[in-house]
Design a protein around this motif. Structure first.
Motif, PDB file in Angstrom:
ATOM      1  N   ALA A  56       0.830  -1.202   0.000  1.00 47.11           N
ATOM      2  CA  ALA A  56       0.000   0.000   0.000  1.00 47.11           C
ATOM      3  C   ALA A  56       0.865   1.252   0.000  1.00 47.11           C
ATOM      4  O   ALA A  56       0.563   2.252  -0.672  1.00 47.11           O
ATOM      5  N   GLY A  57       1.971   1.205   0.747  1.00 43.01           N
ATOM      6  CA  GLY A  57       2.884   2.336   0.766  1.00 43.01           C
ATOM      7  C   GLY A  57       3.557   2.551  -0.583  1.00 43.01           C
ATOM      8  O   GLY A  57       3.729   3.697  -1.028  1.00 43.01           O
ATOM      9  N   ILE A  58       3.948   1.462  -1.233  1.00 38.05           N
ATOM     10  CA  ILE A  58       4.572   1.570  -2.558  1.00 38.05           C
ATOM     11  C   ILE A  58       3.591   2.179  -3.566  1.00 38.05           C
ATOM     12  O   ILE A  58       3.931   3.086  -4.334  1.00 38.05           O
ATOM     13  N   LEU A  59       2.352   1.669  -3.570  1.00 42.05           N
ATOM     14  CA  LEU A  59       1.360   2.132  -4.548  1.00 42.05           C
ATOM     15  C   LEU A  59       0.967   3.582  -4.321  1.00 42.05           C
ATOM     16  O   LEU A  59       0.639   4.302  -5.276  1.00 42.05           O
ATOM     17  N   SER A  60       0.988   4.030  -3.074  1.00 42.76           N
ATOM     18  CA  SER A  60       0.607   5.416  -2.785  1.00 42.76           C
ATOM     19  C   SER A  60       1.595   6.402  -3.393  1.00 42.76           C
ATOM     20  O   SER A  60       1.271   7.584  -3.574  1.00 42.76           O
ATOM     21  N   ILE A  66      -1.318  -6.841  -9.329  1.00 46.03           N
ATOM     22  CA  ILE A  66      -1.023  -5.422  -9.456  1.00 46.03           C
ATOM     23  C   ILE A  66       0.381  -5.280 -10.028  1.00 46.03           C
ATOM     24  O   ILE A  66       1.317  -5.946  -9.578  1.00 46.03           O
ATOM     25  N   SER A  67       0.507  -4.432 -11.040  1.00 47.92           N
ATOM     26  CA  SER A  67       1.806  -4.189 -11.668  1.00 47.92           C
ATOM     27  C   SER A  67       2.090  -2.700 -11.715  1.00 47.92           C
ATOM     28  O   SER A  67       1.242  -1.905 -12.124  1.00 47.92           O
ATOM     29  N   THR A  68       3.285  -2.334 -11.273  1.00 49.87           N
ATOM     30  CA  THR A  68       3.785  -0.981 -11.478  1.00 49.87           C
ATOM     31  C   THR A  68       4.767  -1.038 -12.651  1.00 49.87           C
ATOM     32  O   THR A  68       4.964  -2.083 -13.265  1.00 49.87           O
ATOM     33  N   VAL A  69       5.392   0.076 -12.946  1.00 52.09           N
ATOM     34  CA  VAL A  69       6.360   0.087 -14.035  1.00 52.09           C
ATOM     35  C   VAL A  69       7.539  -0.833 -13.721  1.00 52.09           C
ATOM     36  O   VAL A  69       8.123  -1.450 -14.613  1.00 52.09           O
ATOM     37  N   LYS A  70       7.866  -0.989 -12.426  1.00 59.35           N
ATOM     38  CA  LYS A  70       9.080  -1.703 -12.048  1.00 59.35           C
ATOM     39  C   LYS A  70       8.835  -3.114 -11.526  1.00 59.35           C
ATOM     40  O   LYS A  70       9.746  -3.937 -11.522  1.00 59.35           O
ATOM     41  N   GLU A  71       7.627  -3.425 -11.055  1.00 59.43           N
ATOM     42  CA  GLU A  71       7.479  -4.694 -10.341  1.00 59.43           C
ATOM     43  C   GLU A  71       6.054  -5.242 -10.478  1.00 59.43           C
ATOM     44  O   GLU A  71       5.100  -4.482 -10.634  1.00 59.43           O
ATOM     45  N   ASP A  72       5.958  -6.578 -10.395  1.00 61.02           N
ATOM     46  CA  ASP A  72       4.668  -7.270 -10.400  1.00 61.02           C
ATOM     47  C   ASP A  72       4.400  -7.827  -9.006  1.00 61.02           C
ATOM     48  O   ASP A  72       5.300  -8.394  -8.364  1.00 61.02           O
ATOM     49  N   PHE A  73       3.129  -7.707  -8.553  1.00 60.67           N
ATOM     50  CA  PHE A  73       2.711  -8.230  -7.255  1.00 60.67           C
ATOM     51  C   PHE A  73       1.519  -9.159  -7.456  1.00 60.67           C
ATOM     52  O   PHE A  73       0.560  -8.806  -8.148  1.00 60.67           O
ATOM     53  N   LEU A  74       1.584 -10.329  -6.860  1.00 55.61           N
ATOM     54  CA  LEU A  74       0.451 -11.249  -6.824  1.00 55.61           C
ATOM     55  C   LEU A  74      -0.023 -11.323  -5.379  1.00 55.61           C
ATOM     56  O   LEU A  74       0.727 -11.749  -4.490  1.00 55.61           O
ATOM     57  N   ILE A  75      -1.269 -10.903  -5.151  1.00 54.08           N
ATOM     58  CA  ILE A  75      -1.795 -10.793  -3.790  1.00 54.08           C
ATOM     59  C   ILE A  75      -2.723 -11.963  -3.515  1.00 54.08           C
ATOM     60  O   ILE A  75      -3.709 -12.174  -4.237  1.00 54.08           O
ATOM     61  N   ASP A  76      -2.435 -12.719  -2.483  1.00 49.26           N
ATOM     62  CA  ASP A  76      -3.267 -13.854  -2.070  1.00 49.26           C
ATOM     63  C   ASP A  76      -4.468 -13.304  -1.314  1.00 49.26           C
ATOM     64  O   ASP A  76      -4.431 -13.129  -0.093  1.00 49.26           O
TER      65      ASP A  76
END
Length: 861
Positions: free
Chosen positions: A131-135, A161-171
């Motif tokens: 959440a901090g990264i996405l903000s 969720i994907s940003t320009v630098k990283e992909d996140f898979l949320i369980d």
């Protein structure tokens, strides 16, 4: 020799180990597939119910009860739960579309390579860190994977969720109860969220986590604006990224942990490339906007802003549980109509409807209690088979079903058999048995967060919620699910393609004349009256000087592009043409006041269409009283001569036919239809009653089957008769008299108790007693052959007489004032928010016509 033997032994061991490794890998893969298969179709031994991941959820926002879903209530806004909690922020974005930020990496490109690592998020500290990264991001891409087969309402099993630098898979299964940590990020209007086809994702996030999306760019909406040949994400991935995806993985069981490598790759792919695709589409939208406005300044549409507006309109959706009058009615109606469409005995039809409805109600209740999908508990095909065969013993139920019985069926086999065997058993009685004997901590219906509210409701006020006592077997058809009817109406009547093509026609001096469809453009081009100047979307320049200009005539409406959405609420998934001025009046307007005019034809969704229609019907009744002309023909009678006698008197008695001879054409048609279809099987008392209605039309004489067939078509115009014959497929074998087929209209002149003659036709007499609403006295009119196309079954005769009165008393000005009143009624009823630019209540229907136009009122014929 000994050395050679050792070498051979070593080689054999290596080969054996390699084979063992391969065999082990194959076996492991088979075991994984088998475990997936079990998760979808558990074994049915002993009626045991397997543990499901959602049973560990401590906090469930959308349970399986019949209570409406409660949306988030923001303390800082104090907004009621029935309104969108972020309506103010989204409304601002709709009115002031944001620009998609430049989301490029340090090297100036959005990275396409997906070979790097990803982050699996399954703990609360990890989620807070995300959440901090996405903000701190300006934009990020989102996708979700759902599971619905082993859940009644379904739930979100994974979020990508994907940003320009990283992909996140949320369980989202492990983090279900704390997913609201991401709520502020998704609701932040300064951060753009990129989705593809977000219509479902938006409401799923609301349903499961009270997460509301604010500021979104939907790549599917951009495809619509750009007129892409396909809108699917698979198409965009292949075209822009050269990536081929296997969309069958979307149907995998996303509850499985750990996910297979194939599933992880698929999940990452959906979000990872989305930022790059959005960047490409954004550039195309800006380029399209530049090219479109370069040639002619009349087109002011900003294509990127329009894509942004459509995207944020999706955010305004609110999740709501699907409801129906009684549980199971929607499914029962659908199953019966799809499966038993052949002609059946009336008694058999009633029996089948009742059994199917009870089975659907039982299935609905079991699915809610056990949190399973309807199709997992019992398929539609099995319901049909059970209703037809009615197994005698419980074990025969298994053999009758078209699929392997679910654990729910096995656990409740006795109740299911009792329901099939005992026609007098109600669902209420069956539920009492389930509630008292089976609902316990170790029973087959354990309490959970999904069924606790449901069981509490049913225990305390079941009588108010379940109206299962059938007053006759027609309960299913009478109750009819509103949702099923709505979906059927949308499927049958909504526009199947865009109504507005927004093609442009320019005058030779470059001034925009109007927007139109492709058909109109082709008409000019085929006659060499214009030349094409642009192809996408098409635009032409006329090669002749047209009569007048829209802006000269103060008709800005016709030089505005129009969106294919509901003009009231903005719904864009489906829409229907709606005529603000009812056709029963407009069809009788003079040609120069109605031709080539689309101002009063708008697009409405089904719900808004229903509101507008109700308001129009109310005002029609007021018009009928004001002009002394009933909405429907009161009576019609076959005099045995060369005409039908019709009466149009007003009366306050709804059950009255106005006194005297004859019968309402609607009553006549209904009675004839019932007698032809079911006369031999209906009760004699009812048959005699309907026969008297038909006899009233034929002057009291005895009627034959041919007379009944003739009566079906009385009052219909030629088009109605053709449609009716095709739809009903009735054996209309009678040799109808031509006089019967042409005596279905109203006269074209209005009198005041006097006799009038029209070119040698029969004289027609009218009563002037229209102001006395309590009177059953009516005027009798002979029908002219020139009016044979006017149906007596609708409001056409009423509309004709009203328009003739207006023209006689007030001329064209009376028609224009009449139209303005109808527009006022429309606006008051709907308060439309998306009317096209230039639409005006006081719009003038008048227009200039060329000297040779057939619509020129001064043209001599």
């Amino acid at each position: 020799m000994a050395g050679g033997s050792r070498e051979k032994t070593r080689a054999a061991i290596v080969v054996a180990c390699f084979v063992a490794a391969i065999s082990g890998a194959i076996l492991l893969r088979r075991l994984r597939k088998r475990s997936r298969s079990r998760s979808r179709s558990p074994k049915i031994g002993g009626g045991s119910i397997e543990e499901k991941p959602q049973e560990k959820f401590k906090r469930v926002l959308a349970d399986n009860s019949y209570s409406p879903f409660k949306h988030l209530k923001r303390d800082d806004k104090g907004s009621p739960t029935e309104l969108h909690p972020y309506e103010e922020e989204i409304t601002y974005l709709l009115q002031n579309p944001s620009v998609l930020p430049d989301f490029v990496s340090d090297n100036g490109n959005v990275p396409l390579d997906m070979s790097g690592s990803y982050t699996w998020v399954d703990t609360e500290p990890q989620l807070k860190s995300l959440a901090g990264i996405l903000s701190g991001e300006k934009v990020f891409a989102v996708d979700t994977e759902q599971h619905s087969f082993r859940s009644f309402l379904g739930f979100t099993a994974l979020m990508q969720i994907s940003t320009v630098k990283e992909d996140f898979l949320i369980d989202t299964i492990a983090l279900h109860d704390v997913m609201d940590i991401l709520r502020p990020v998704f609701a932040d209007p300064s951060i753009c969220k990129v989705f593809h086809g977000a219509d479902n994702d938006v409401i799923w996030l609301q349903r499961d986590f009270h997460i509301y999306v604010v500021n979104m760019f939907d790549t599917a909406k951009a495809c619509e604006i750009l007129s892409k040949p396909q809108k699917s994400l698979a198409y965009l991935l292949e075209v822009y990224c050269g990536v081929i995806t296997d969309k069958t993985l979307q149907r995998e069981d996303w509850r499985i942990r750990p996910l297979s490598m194939e599933m992880i790759k698929y999940a990452r792919c959906d979000a990872h490339y989305l930022l790059y695709i959005a960047n490409c589409l954004s550039s195309e939208l800006h380029s399209k906007n530049t090219s479109e406005t370069s040639s002619f300044s009349g087109d002011k549409l900003n294509f990127f802003f329009e894509a942004s507006r459509r995207s944020n309109a999706v955010c305004m959706q609110l999740y709501a549980k699907e409801t129906e009058p009684s549980p199971g009615t929607s499914a029962a109606t659908s199953i019966f109509s799809r499966t038993f469409n052949q002609k059946l005995d009336l008694a058999k039809v009633s029996e089948l409807k009742e059994i199917i409805w009870k089975l659907c109600a039982w299935r609905d209740l079991m699915a809610r209690i056990h949190d399973e999908s309807l199709r997992y508990v019992l398929s539609d095909q099995s319901i049909s088979a059970l209703a037809v065969k009615l197994p005698k013993v419980p074990q025969q139920i298994y053999g009758t079903m078209t699929e392997s019985p679910s654990p729910i069926v096995v656990s409740h086999i006795d109740e299911l058999h009792n329901l099939l065997k005992n026609s007098n058993l109600s669902i209420d009685d069956l539920f009492d048995n389930i509630l008292e004997m089976r609902l316990d901590p170790v029973g087959c219906c354990p309490l959970s967060a999904y069924n606790y509210a449901l069981l509490s409701q049913l225990s305390s006020k079941r009588g108010d919620m379940f109206n299962f006592s059938l007053s006759g077997s027609e309960k299913v058809a009478q109750t009819g699910s509103k949702r099923a009817s709505r979906e059927l109406f949308i499927k049958k009547f909504s526009c199947k393609s865009p109504v507005y093509h927004n093609c442009r026609i320019y005058a030779s001096d470059g001034r925009l004349l109007c927007y139109c469809d492709r058909k109109k453009l082709e008409w000019y081009l085929q006659r060499d009256l214009a030349k094409m100047v642009e192809n996408d979307p098409p635009a032409i320049v006329l090669l002749f000087e047209p009569k007048g200009r829209p802006d000269d005539e103060d008709n800005d409406f016709y030089i505005q592009s129009k969106r294919n959405i509901c003009v009231s609420c903005g719904e864009e998934k489906h829409y229907i043409r709606y005529r603000i001025i009812p056709s029963c009046y407009r069809m009788h307007f003079p040609e120069h006041l109605k031709s080539h005019r689309s101002h009063d034809i708008v697009l409405l969704c089904v719900d808004c269409h229903e509101k507008a229609h109700k308001a129009a019907e109310r005002y029609k009744r007021k018009v009928a009283e004001e002009f002394g002309v009933p909405l429907f023909v009161q009576k019609i009678v076959d005099s045995g001569e060369e005409k039908v006698i019709a009466s149009i008197g007003l009366t306050n008695n709804k059950n009255s036919n106005g006194g005297g001879k004859g019968v309402s054409p609607l009553h006549l048609r209904t009675a004839a239809m019932a007698l032809l279809r079911h006369g031999s099987s209906m009760p004699s008392e009812r048959r005699d009653q309907l026969m008297e209605t038909v006899k009233a039309y034929y002057g009291g004489r005895e009627v034959s089957e041919k007379d009944l067939e003739s009566a079906l078509l009385v009052g219909m115009n030629p088009n109605e008769r053709r449609r009716f014959g095709k739809k009903k497929g009735l054996p209309l074998t009678s040799d109808y008299k031509s006089t019967t087929l042409i005596k279905n209209g109203f006269p074209s002149n209005i009198g005041n108790g006097e006799n009038h003659s029209d070119n040698g036709h029969n004289n027609i007499s009218y009563s002037d007693n229209h102001d006395n609403n309590d009177s059953s006295e009516a005027c009798e009119v002979g029908v002219l052959e020139s009016d044979r196309r006017l149906s007596l079954l609708g409001h056409g005769p009423h509309g004709k007489l009203v328009v003739e009165q207006l023209l006689e008393k007030y001329g064209d000005e009376g028609i224009l004032q009449f139209c303005q009143k109808w527009r006022e009624i429309f606006v008051e009823a709907l308060q439309p928010q998306f009317l096209p630019g230039g639409w005006n209540i006081k719009h003038s229907g008048k227009r200039d016509f060329g000297d040779y136009s057939v619509y020129n009122p001064t043209k001599k014929v």
